[in-house]
Design a protein around this motif. Structure first.
Motif, PDB file in Angstrom:
ATOM      1  N   PHE A 169      -1.473  -0.498  45.657  1.00  0.00           N
ATOM      2  CA  PHE A 169      -1.617   0.775  44.950  1.00  0.00           C
ATOM      3  C   PHE A 169      -2.467   1.752  45.770  1.00  0.00           C
ATOM      4  O   PHE A 169      -2.102   2.918  45.952  1.00  0.00           O
ATOM      5  CB  PHE A 169      -2.247   0.505  43.582  1.00  0.00           C
ATOM      6  CG  PHE A 169      -2.388   1.696  42.700  1.00  0.00           C
ATOM      7  CD1 PHE A 169      -1.287   2.282  42.098  1.00  0.00           C
ATOM      8  CD2 PHE A 169      -3.639   2.240  42.446  1.00  0.00           C
ATOM      9  CE1 PHE A 169      -1.419   3.386  41.268  1.00  0.00           C
ATOM     10  CE2 PHE A 169      -3.783   3.329  41.607  1.00  0.00           C
ATOM     11  CZ  PHE A 169      -2.673   3.908  41.019  1.00  0.00           C
ATOM     12  N   MET A 170      -3.610   1.271  46.283  1.00  0.00           N
ATOM     13  CA  MET A 170      -4.485   2.143  47.060  1.00  0.00           C
ATOM     14  C   MET A 170      -3.886   2.487  48.421  1.00  0.00           C
ATOM     15  O   MET A 170      -4.026   3.612  48.894  1.00  0.00           O
ATOM     16  CB  MET A 170      -5.864   1.499  47.231  1.00  0.00           C
ATOM     17  CG  MET A 170      -6.691   1.491  45.953  1.00  0.00           C
ATOM     18  SD  MET A 170      -6.886   3.116  45.169  1.00  0.00           S
ATOM     19  CE  MET A 170      -7.633   4.074  46.475  1.00  0.00           C
TER      20      MET A 170
ATOM     21  N   THR B 263      -0.378   9.073  51.151  1.00  0.00           N
ATOM     22  CA  THR B 263      -0.026  10.444  50.785  1.00  0.00           C
ATOM     23  C   THR B 263      -0.899  11.457  51.517  1.00  0.00           C
ATOM     24  O   THR B 263      -0.463  12.586  51.745  1.00  0.00           O
ATOM     25  CB  THR B 263      -0.178  10.698  49.270  1.00  0.00           C
ATOM     26  OG1 THR B 263      -1.563  10.667  48.914  1.00  0.00           O
ATOM     27  CG2 THR B 263       0.623   9.698  48.456  1.00  0.00           C
ATOM     28  N   GLY B 264      -2.122  11.073  51.859  1.00  0.00           N
ATOM     29  CA  GLY B 264      -3.042  11.998  52.486  1.00  0.00           C
ATOM     30  C   GLY B 264      -3.573  13.051  51.530  1.00  0.00           C
ATOM     31  O   GLY B 264      -4.309  13.953  51.924  1.00  0.00           O
ATOM     32  N   ASP B 265      -3.234  12.951  50.263  1.00  0.00           N
ATOM     33  CA  ASP B 265      -3.640  13.907  49.240  1.00  0.00           C
ATOM     34  C   ASP B 265      -4.933  13.420  48.595  1.00  0.00           C
ATOM     35  O   ASP B 265      -4.945  12.417  47.887  1.00  0.00           O
ATOM     36  CB  ASP B 265      -2.522  14.031  48.210  1.00  0.00           C
ATOM     37  CG  ASP B 265      -2.818  15.019  47.095  1.00  0.00           C
ATOM     38  OD1 ASP B 265      -3.984  15.461  46.966  1.00  0.00           O
ATOM     39  OD2 ASP B 265      -1.886  15.341  46.349  1.00  0.00           O
ATOM     40  N   VAL B 266      -6.018  14.158  48.844  1.00  0.00           N
ATOM     41  CA  VAL B 266      -7.327  13.742  48.365  1.00  0.00           C
ATOM     42  C   VAL B 266      -7.356  13.625  46.842  1.00  0.00           C
ATOM     43  O   VAL B 266      -7.944  12.687  46.297  1.00  0.00           O
ATOM     44  CB  VAL B 266      -8.419  14.716  48.866  1.00  0.00           C
ATOM     45  CG1 VAL B 266      -9.773  14.364  48.292  1.00  0.00           C
ATOM     46  CG2 VAL B 266      -8.465  14.725  50.379  1.00  0.00           C
TER      47      VAL B 266
ATOM     48  N   GLN C 173      -7.518  10.126  42.013  1.00  0.00           N
ATOM     49  CA  GLN C 173      -6.922   9.646  40.762  1.00  0.00           C
ATOM     50  C   GLN C 173      -6.630   8.156  40.843  1.00  0.00           C
ATOM     51  O   GLN C 173      -6.831   7.421  39.873  1.00  0.00           O
ATOM     52  CB  GLN C 173      -5.658  10.423  40.439  1.00  0.00           C
ATOM     53  CG  GLN C 173      -5.920  11.836  39.992  1.00  0.00           C
ATOM     54  CD  GLN C 173      -4.632  12.592  39.717  1.00  0.00           C
ATOM     55  OE1 GLN C 173      -3.575  12.283  40.252  1.00  0.00           O
ATOM     56  NE2 GLN C 173      -4.738  13.605  38.876  1.00  0.00           N
ATOM     57  N   ALA C 174      -6.158   7.702  41.988  1.00  0.00           N
ATOM     58  CA  ALA C 174      -5.872   6.275  42.169  1.00  0.00           C
ATOM     59  C   ALA C 174      -7.160   5.461  42.074  1.00  0.00           C
ATOM     60  O   ALA C 174      -7.186   4.396  41.452  1.00  0.00           O
ATOM     61  CB  ALA C 174      -5.185   6.042  43.511  1.00  0.00           C
ATOM     62  N   MET C 175      -8.236   5.967  42.669  1.00  0.00           N
ATOM     63  CA  MET C 175      -9.520   5.274  42.586  1.00  0.00           C
ATOM     64  C   MET C 175     -10.005   5.207  41.139  1.00  0.00           C
ATOM     65  O   MET C 175     -10.574   4.203  40.721  1.00  0.00           O
ATOM     66  CB  MET C 175     -10.547   5.967  43.474  1.00  0.00           C
ATOM     67  CG  MET C 175     -10.251   5.791  44.946  1.00  0.00           C
ATOM     68  SD  MET C 175     -11.387   6.687  46.001  1.00  0.00           S
ATOM     69  CE  MET C 175     -12.853   5.699  45.789  1.00  0.00           C
ATOM     70  N   GLY C 176      -9.744   6.250  40.382  1.00  0.00           N
ATOM     71  CA  GLY C 176     -10.097   6.242  38.965  1.00  0.00           C
ATOM     72  C   GLY C 176      -9.332   5.180  38.205  1.00  0.00           C
ATOM     73  O   GLY C 176      -9.885   4.493  37.334  1.00  0.00           O
ATOM     74  N   ALA C 177      -8.059   5.038  38.527  1.00  0.00           N
ATOM     75  CA  ALA C 177      -7.238   4.010  37.871  1.00  0.00           C
ATOM     76  C   ALA C 177      -7.760   2.620  38.203  1.00  0.00           C
ATOM     77  O   ALA C 177      -7.827   1.747  37.331  1.00  0.00           O
ATOM     78  CB  ALA C 177      -5.779   4.152  38.288  1.00  0.00           C
TER      79      ALA C 177
END
Length: 64
Positions: free
Chosen positions: A23-24, A30-33, A38-42
């Motif tokens: 997932f990470m 994506t290179g999209d900060v 958001q992924a780190m939040g998940a």
């Protein structure tokens, strides 16, 4: 025909270290900060903030 939309939280699918790693990795590709954040939040929701802080070696007071 109107179908209802439901909120999906990816944290529910992140039950093991391997799924979190994939997932990470996908998020970082994506290179999209904002997407990475958001992924780190998940991941934080999936693991719980205390577990995440412990794994990262952060003192408890830095979790906020």
């Amino acid at each position: 025909m109107n179908e209802p939309f439901y909120d999906y939280d990816p944290a529910s699918a992140l039950g093991d270290p391997e799924s979190i790693a994939v997932f990470m990795a996908d998020a970082f590709e994506t290179g999209d900060v904002a997407h990475i954040a958001q992924a780190m939040g998940a991941v934080a929701r999936a693991k719980g903030m205390a577990d995440l802080a412990r794994e990262l070696g952060l003192p408890l007071e830095q979790q906020h």
